[in-house]
Design a protein around this motif. Structure first.
Motif, PDB file in Angstrom:
ATOM      1  N   ALA A  56     -64.463   9.402 -34.845  1.00  0.00           N
ATOM      2  CA  ALA A  56     -63.526   8.991 -35.895  1.00  0.00           C
ATOM      3  C   ALA A  56     -63.539  10.002 -37.044  1.00  0.00           C
ATOM      4  N   VAL A  57     -64.718  10.465 -37.403  1.00  0.00           N
ATOM      5  CA  VAL A  57     -64.824  11.450 -38.483  1.00  0.00           C
ATOM      6  C   VAL A  57     -64.164  12.759 -38.060  1.00  0.00           C
ATOM      7  N   GLN A  59     -61.725  13.123 -36.009  1.00  0.00           N
ATOM      8  CA  GLN A  59     -60.281  12.909 -35.994  1.00  0.00           C
ATOM      9  C   GLN A  59     -59.689  12.952 -37.401  1.00  0.00           C
ATOM     10  N   LEU A  60     -60.331  12.240 -38.339  1.00  0.00           N
ATOM     11  CA  LEU A  60     -59.742  12.070 -39.678  1.00  0.00           C
ATOM     12  C   LEU A  60     -60.118  13.184 -40.662  1.00  0.00           C
TER      13      LEU A  60
ATOM     14  N   GLU B 142     -54.750   7.737 -31.810  1.00  0.00           N
ATOM     15  CA  GLU B 142     -56.057   8.311 -32.167  1.00  0.00           C
ATOM     16  C   GLU B 142     -56.451   7.948 -33.594  1.00  0.00           C
ATOM     17  N   ASN B 143     -55.468   8.060 -34.513  1.00  0.00           N
ATOM     18  CA  ASN B 143     -55.770   7.752 -35.912  1.00  0.00           C
ATOM     19  C   ASN B 143     -56.077   6.267 -36.100  1.00  0.00           C
ATOM     20  N   ALA B 145     -57.399   4.236 -33.914  1.00  0.00           N
ATOM     21  CA  ALA B 145     -58.740   3.979 -33.381  1.00  0.00           C
ATOM     22  C   ALA B 145     -59.809   4.511 -34.340  1.00  0.00           C
ATOM     23  N   ALA B 146     -59.542   5.698 -34.905  1.00  0.00           N
ATOM     24  CA  ALA B 146     -60.514   6.296 -35.837  1.00  0.00           C
ATOM     25  C   ALA B 146     -60.657   5.454 -37.101  1.00  0.00           C
ATOM     26  N   LEU B 147     -59.524   5.026 -37.657  1.00  0.00           N
ATOM     27  CA  LEU B 147     -59.566   4.195 -38.866  1.00  0.00           C
ATOM     28  C   LEU B 147     -60.269   2.867 -38.601  1.00  0.00           C
ATOM     29  N   GLN B 149     -62.625   2.338 -36.504  1.00  0.00           N
ATOM     30  CA  GLN B 149     -64.071   2.611 -36.465  1.00  0.00           C
ATOM     31  C   GLN B 149     -64.635   2.781 -37.870  1.00  0.00           C
ATOM     32  N   ILE B 150     -63.922   3.550 -38.696  1.00  0.00           N
ATOM     33  CA  ILE B 150     -64.403   3.813 -40.060  1.00  0.00           C
ATOM     34  C   ILE B 150     -64.508   2.509 -40.853  1.00  0.00           C
TER      35      ILE B 150
END
Lengths: 98, 162
Positions: A56-57, A59-60, B142-143, B145-147, B149-150
Motif C-alpha cells: 500500500a505504501v 502504491q501511494l 490498486e489505489n 486496495a492500498a487506501l 490497507q492504510i
C-alpha cells in the motif's frame, strides 16, 4: 456553501484562543504539526506504515503518489491523521490544514 | 513557593484512599470488600486510573442534554476548548480542569475510577469504508486496495494508543 449563523465569529474566537495558547500572533504562520501536537492529535506519515502495509505504501508513495494526500480516522472520540510524506512539506501542511 | 500542582494520578490515589476509608467505617460487609482491596496492595492502585474516555463520553451526554456546543461547554465550565479537544484524544485534564468540569456537569469523579473499557474499532465501520473505496471507479482498484490497507493500519494504531 451556506454556513450556519454565528459560525464565522465562533471559528474566529476559537482561532484567537488557540493562537493565544500557542503564543502566536493573529497573522503569524500556524504550523499544523504544532497545532496537532498541542491538541494531542497524533500525525503519522504514510511511509511509517511500510512495515505493516508495504504494498500500500509503495502504491501511494511511489506508483501513484497523487492519489492520496491525508486521512483522519476516528475511533470513538479519538483521532489519528495519516499524511502522505511523499509530498512536499508545504503540500503536507495544506493536506493537514482542513 | 512552588506553583507545581499535584498530578492527576496522585489526586486519584488520594481520592481512592478517601473512598476506601469511608468504606471502612460503613459496615462490616463493605469492610470485607475494603480488606480485599487492601489485599490487592498499593501496586494495584498504580494500575487504577481515571477513565478519561468514559468521562468524556459522559460529558458529551450532558452536553447533548443541555443542547450546547463544545465551545459553549468550554465557556460555561471555564475550561479551554483545547483542553476538551485533548480530552477527546484520551489526554487527562489537570486537576483544576477536572474539578471545573465535574462542577459544571454534576458528574462524580469516583464513578470513573475504574479500568477503561477497551476501545474497539467497529468492524462494520471498516467494512463500510472498504466497500465505499472499492465502489469508487475514479480511484482505481490498486489505489482503493492500498487506501483500505492504510486505513486499517491507522485504526489499529489508533486503538493501540494509550
Amino acid at each position: 456553501m451556506n454556513l450556519r449563523r454565528g459560525f464565522k465569529s465562533e471559528a474566529n474566537r476559537i482561532a484567537r484562543e488557540v493562537r493565544r495558547e500557542l503564543r502566536l500572533g493573529l497573522a503569524a504562520p500556524l504550523d499544523p504539526w504544532k497545532l496537532a501536537e498541542h491538541l494531542g492529535i497524533p500525525i503519522e506519515t504514510l511511509t511509517s506504515m511500510r512495515c505493516d502495509a508495504p504494498q500500500a505504501v509503495e502504491q501511494l508513495a511511489k506508483n501513484d503518489h497523487e492519489a492520496f494526500s491525508a486521512v483522519a480516522v476516528f475511533s470513538g472520540y479519538r483521532r489519528l491523521i495519516v499524511v502522505n510524506d511523499a509530498h512536499s512539506r508545504g503540500r503536507q501542511a495544506s493536506s493537514l490544514a482542513p | 513557593m512552588s506553583s507545581e500542582r499535584p498530578s492527576l494520578s496522585g489526586f486519584m490515589k488520594l481520592l481512592r484512599c478517601y473512598i476506601s476509608q469511608r468504606l471502612l467505617v460503613s459496615n462490616s460487609e463493605i469492610c470485607t470488600i475494603d480488606f480485599e482491596l487492601q489485599e490487592c496492595n498499593w501496586r494495584r492502585m498504580d494500575k487504577e486510573h481515571f477513565d478519561t474516555e468514559s468521562f468524556y463520553a459522559a460529558l458529551d451526554s450532558v452536553r447533548i442534554a443541555k443542547k450546547l456546543t463544545w465551545k459553549e461547554v468550554a465557556t460555561e465550565s471555564e475550561v479551554s476548548a483545547s483542553t476538551l479537544t485533548r480530552m477527546a484524544q484520551g489526554k487527562r485534564p489537570d486537576v483544576d480542569g477536572l474539578a471545573a468540569l465535574l462542577s459544571w456537569s454534576g458528574l462524580k469523579a469516583e464513578d470513573f475510577l475504574k479500568g477503561r473499557a477497551p476501545q474497539k474499532t467497529k468492524q462494520e465501520t471498516l467494512a463500510i469504508i472498504s466497500r465505499l473505496l472499492r465502489a469508487d471507479r475514479e480511484l482505481g482498484k490498486e489505489n482503493a486496495a492500498a487506501l483500505d490497507q492504510i486505513i486499517r493500519v491507522a485504526y489499529k494504531r489508533l486503538s493501540g494508543r494509550d
